[in-house]
Design a protein around this motif. Structure first.
Motif, PDB file in Angstrom:
ATOM      1  N   UNK A   1      24.454  -4.459  13.066  1.00  8.03           N
ATOM      2  CA  UNK A   1      25.240  -5.239  14.012  1.00  8.03           C
ATOM      3  C   UNK A   1      26.043  -6.282  13.238  1.00  8.03           C
ATOM      4  N   UNK A   2      27.203  -6.640  13.785  1.00 16.15           N
ATOM      5  CA  UNK A   2      28.030  -7.673  13.170  1.00 16.15           C
ATOM      6  C   UNK A   2      28.152  -8.846  14.121  1.00 16.15           C
ATOM      7  N   UNK A   3      27.928 -10.039  13.592  1.00 15.17           N
ATOM      8  CA  UNK A   3      28.082 -11.269  14.355  1.00 15.17           C
ATOM      9  C   UNK A   3      28.944 -12.216  13.533  1.00 15.17           C
ATOM     10  N   UNK A   4      30.067 -12.627  14.102  1.00 11.49           N
ATOM     11  CA  UNK A   4      31.054 -13.436  13.360  1.00 11.49           C
ATOM     12  C   UNK A   4      31.464 -12.671  12.103  1.00 11.49           C
ATOM     13  N   UNK A   5      31.261 -13.239  10.933  1.00 13.04           N
ATOM     14  CA  UNK A   5      31.690 -12.559   9.709  1.00 13.04           C
ATOM     15  C   UNK A   5      30.531 -11.919   8.951  1.00 13.04           C
ATOM     16  N   UNK A   6      29.336 -11.906   9.531  1.00  8.68           N
ATOM     17  CA  UNK A   6      28.154 -11.385   8.849  1.00  8.68           C
ATOM     18  C   UNK A   6      27.692 -10.077   9.465  1.00  8.68           C
ATOM     19  N   UNK A   7      27.184  -9.202   8.619  1.00 11.94           N
ATOM     20  CA  UNK A   7      26.566  -7.953   9.045  1.00 11.94           C
ATOM     21  C   UNK A   7      25.052  -8.087   8.928  1.00 11.94           C
ATOM     22  N   UNK A   8      24.359  -7.540   9.901  1.00 13.28           N
ATOM     23  CA  UNK A   8      22.902  -7.617   9.912  1.00 13.28           C
ATOM     24  C   UNK A   8      22.333  -6.207  10.032  1.00 13.28           C
ATOM     25  N   UNK A   9      21.411  -5.887   9.151  1.00 15.89           N
ATOM     26  CA  UNK A   9      20.655  -4.639   9.235  1.00 15.89           C
ATOM     27  C   UNK A   9      19.276  -4.991   9.775  1.00 15.89           C
TER      28      UNK A   9
ATOM     29  N   UNK B   1      27.594  -9.638   3.621  1.00 16.18           N
ATOM     30  CA  UNK B   1      28.950 -10.102   3.930  1.00 16.18           C
ATOM     31  C   UNK B   1      29.905  -8.953   4.216  1.00 16.18           C
ATOM     32  N   UNK B   2      29.461  -7.724   3.941  1.00 14.19           N
ATOM     33  CA  UNK B   2      30.292  -6.567   4.213  1.00 14.19           C
ATOM     34  C   UNK B   2      29.421  -5.446   4.772  1.00 14.19           C
ATOM     35  N   UNK B   3      30.054  -4.465   5.384  1.00 18.40           N
ATOM     36  CA  UNK B   3      29.320  -3.402   6.071  1.00 18.40           C
ATOM     37  C   UNK B   3      28.330  -2.700   5.161  1.00 18.40           C
ATOM     38  N   UNK B   4      28.732  -2.414   3.928  1.00 17.68           N
ATOM     39  CA  UNK B   4      27.881  -1.644   3.021  1.00 17.68           C
ATOM     40  C   UNK B   4      27.082  -2.517   2.069  1.00 17.68           C
ATOM     41  N   UNK B   5      27.125  -3.824   2.293  1.00 16.60           N
ATOM     42  CA  UNK B   5      26.303  -4.721   1.493  1.00 16.60           C
ATOM     43  C   UNK B   5      26.974  -5.162   0.214  1.00 16.60           C
ATOM     44  N   UNK B   6      26.169  -5.672  -0.728  1.00 14.02           N
ATOM     45  CA  UNK B   6      24.715  -5.570  -0.768  1.00 14.02           C
ATOM     46  C   UNK B   6      24.022  -6.440   0.282  1.00 14.02           C
ATOM     47  N   UNK B   7      22.930  -5.910   0.840  1.00 13.85           N
ATOM     48  CA  UNK B   7      22.143  -6.629   1.829  1.00 13.85           C
ATOM     49  C   UNK B   7      21.051  -7.450   1.146  1.00 13.85           C
TER      50      UNK B   7
END
Length: 345
Positions: A206-214, A238-244
């Motif tokens: 999921x994305x909230x504001x400018x952050x992606x959360x797995x 900070x991006x869809x594919x991470x790094x997380x």
């Protein structure tokens, strides 16, 4: 004697006053909800891997549609629905973990589903994961508006279980992904989503504001040396594919899986549901920020006035999404809604 009566009265008042406050994020009377309604696409304990619907107006109290019967007979899998860029919906599934194919259907109204595509990943082509077994667990979808593409994730193990150590099969699960512009053509071989050596399943992004959360299930077995095992945890990028980032501390107790995340009716609070498996109950954690802190809402207490949320009996996991009030009415008119709302006791 009067002294003892006074103590009992105080204890009784304490019990009444000790009830958990109602969950935040609900609209006040006369106010308009930002999120008007919700759909829970799920399976059941008796009919695992098939498609059922429940709905809610407040994200807390859920009711069966279609008298608790299937809403689409052709579907098999762990239901996961995403809304595409043109307003249509997609659902992914597979007939079993050993099936080589991921099936994708599309719908304009969440009622009639048509086959959209079949994707057969080459699991042995995943860089750094050449020993992957032919297993595809719980395909899930997310549409990233920022990059105008879909990401489809699932989990695949690389070790068989043994009689002495059956759990190593689950601990060897890793989350793979593939990108697509249209869920018909897919870009390159599957890749591993995380660079940490942790067993993960049931991942949703999921994305909230400018952050992606797995949001993940930590699939290592819980022990004194791995107390976070079989819990729901959250990683950030900070991006869809991470790094997380490494996952945060658990949001749930142990032996929970299949997270579903929805915003509250006001849009200011997050409701994170997860199943206590196999089909025991559902938990709900609440926060005003995906970075936490989270707290667990009261439910399944055997006292209805203490329960702050409720789900139909015997529901198993799937996905929860926001829908419009009009879509809610259309679904209710099509399938009919159960009059009772109760949690499994």
């Amino acid at each position: 004697m009067k002294h003892f009566k006074f103590i009992f009265i105080l204890l009784g008042l304490s019990n009444v006053l000790a009830q958990q406050p109602d969950p935040p994020g609900q609209v006040n009377s006369g106010e308009k909800a930002v999120n008007e309604a919700y759909l829970f696409a799920h399976m059941t304990h008796k009919d695992y891997g098939r498609l059922y619907y429940s709905v809610s107006k407040d994200g807390l109290h859920w009711q069966n549609l279609n008298e608790g019967e299937r809403v689409f007979d052709n579907y098999q899998g762990h239901p996961d629905i995403v809304k595409g860029p043109k307003g249509n919906y997609y659902i992914a599934g597979n007939t079993s973990d050993s099936s080589p194919d991921i099936n994708i259907w599309s719908s304009d109204d969440l009622i009639t589903w048509e086959k959209h595509a079949i994707y057969t990943p080459d699991l042995t082509a995943t860089p750094g994961y050449e020993n992957a077994l032919q297993r595809i667990g719980a395909p899930k979808l997310f549409y990233d508006k920022a990059s105008s593409q879909f990401i489809m994730t699932w989990h695949t193990p690389h070790k068989e279980g043994t009689k002495e150590d059956p759990e190593r099969y689950w601990a060897s699960q890793r989350t793979l992904f593939v990108l697509s512009d249209d869920l018909k053509e897919f870009k390159g071989p599957p890749k591993m989503l995380f660079d940490w050596n942790i067993g993960t399943i049931d991942v949703i992004i999921r994305k909230v504001d400018s952050s992606y959360y797995a949001i993940i299930k930590d699939e290592t077995y819980p022990t004194l040396y791995w107390p976070t095992g079989k819990t729901i945890r959250i990683a950030r990028a900070n991006s869809l594919l991470g790094p997380y980032s490494l996952p945060q501390e658990p949001v749930s107790p142990n032996f929970r899986e299949a997270p579903s995340l929805i915003p509250s009716p006001t849009g200011e609070v997050w409701y994170l549901y997860y199943e206590q498996y196999p089909g025991v109950s559902y938990g709900l954690s609440i926060a005003d920020n995906l970075n936490g802190p989270w707290y667990q809402a009261s439910g399944y207490t055997f006292f209805s006035d203490w329960d702050k949320y409720s789900l139909p009996e015997k529901v198993r996991h799937g996905s929860m999404i926001t829908i419009s009030g009009k879509e809610y009415d259309t679904l209710v008119n099509e399938f009919g809604i159960s009059l009772e709302t109760k949690g499994e006791k």
